[in-house]
Motif scaffolding. Sequence first.
Motif, short mmCIF file in Angstrom:
data_model
loop_
_atom_site.label_atom_id
_atom_site.label_comp_id
_atom_site.label_asym_id
_atom_site.label_seq_id
_atom_site.Cartn_x
_atom_site.Cartn_y
_atom_site.Cartn_z
N ARG A 195 -0.04 6.47 -5.57
CA ARG A 195 -0.67 6.37 -4.27
C ARG A 195 0.33 6.82 -3.19
O ARG A 195 0.82 6.01 -2.40
N PRO A 196 0.65 8.11 -3.14
CA PRO A 196 1.68 8.58 -2.21
C PRO A 196 1.31 8.43 -0.74
O PRO A 196 2.18 8.51 0.13
N ASP A 197 0.02 8.22 -0.43
CA ASP A 197 -0.40 8.10 0.97
C ASP A 197 -0.17 6.69 1.53
O ASP A 197 -0.33 6.48 2.74
N ILE A 198 0.18 5.73 0.68
CA ILE A 198 0.37 4.36 1.16
C ILE A 198 1.66 4.26 1.95
O ILE A 198 2.74 4.59 1.46
N GLY A 199 1.54 3.78 3.20
CA GLY A 199 2.70 3.62 4.05
C GLY A 199 3.11 2.17 4.24
O GLY A 199 4.25 1.89 4.63
N ALA A 200 2.19 1.24 3.97
CA ALA A 200 2.49 -0.17 4.19
C ALA A 200 1.69 -1.01 3.20
O ALA A 200 0.58 -0.64 2.80
N ILE A 201 2.28 -2.14 2.82
CA ILE A 201 1.64 -3.05 1.87
C ILE A 201 1.60 -4.46 2.48
O ILE A 201 2.63 -4.99 2.91
N PHE A 202 0.40 -5.04 2.52
CA PHE A 202 0.25 -6.43 2.94
C PHE A 202 0.76 -7.35 1.82
O PHE A 202 0.42 -7.16 0.65
N LEU A 203 1.53 -8.35 2.21
CA LEU A 203 2.05 -9.33 1.25
C LEU A 203 1.69 -10.74 1.72
O LEU A 203 1.73 -11.04 2.92
N GLY A 204 1.38 -11.62 0.76
CA GLY A 204 1.04 -13.00 1.09
C GLY A 204 2.25 -13.91 1.13
O GLY A 204 2.10 -15.13 0.98
#
Length: 302
Positions: A195-204
């Motif tokens: 998923r090279p377009d992912i710039g940010a990941i939400f984390l819990g």
Amino acid sequence: MTANSACQHQQDARINGTTKPNTGAALTRGVLPPALPEICFELQAKIDAFLCEQTDDRALRKVQSQVRESMGVIQEALRRYGPDHLSLSYNGGKDCLVLLVLILACLPGWASRSPPPASDIATTTQCPATPVSDPSPTSTAAAPGRPLQAIYIVSPHPFSEVEDFVAQSAEQYHLDLKRYALPMRPALEAYSEDRPDIGAIFLGTRRTDPHGEFLTHFDPTDEGWPQFMRVHPVIDWHYIEIWAFIRHLQIPFCDLYNRGFTSLGGVTDTRPNPALAVSGDASKFRPAYELRDDDEERLGRD
């Protein structure tokens, strides 16, 4: 139903700020879930109704404040990156479940907006403390389009209950879930390639979690790791607030929590929390939502 009547309807179903006992039963099997737009609008309406409730319960008022701040962080992430460049780290646990519900409730109204160009993807750590107001009412907001992207990093020895709940909830909430049975860094490297377009990941992640003490709402990954912005909307929530939200909004959760587990890892390093043992009986445990102290949350983890 008006906002006021929705609030009254939800208040009537609650006693002392909590719902009637929530068994955490598995999501309905063999039944096609509602379409993603319907789910997002329903969750948005639930959150709106919850935030308009007038309550004397101090704990619930604190949860309302936490929801407003978390949704502000989510909306800021949506503004910076756009839905197509965001993902969620999801393992079926209570914290990322709350986060998932809040993200989906924020999606109406954003689907019609174009994602920001790559040059606008920021890496600063500043974000608003309150939600960004959206002038569009829920009834006329744009319907969410593509499913929310998510990554599931599997424990080396996963509980079957966790695996089942992740699969069921991913289907229920239409997650575009990528599963990796790898350690965290290799899993993120593989996800970055897939998923090279992912710039940010939400984390819990919450403040009381390991390595969570000094995190902010927006933190880049460390040097040497795949480069994502880590977004922590629920970083300042307390344990009892997580459970108050889940139970008040009647969100289905993994059944292990009903059996005394308070923090989910794998079968080799996780056991029911001894602080929830019934009268000192090591074979009987109260449900996770009866624990009160943040510091006792991980007593069942090795």
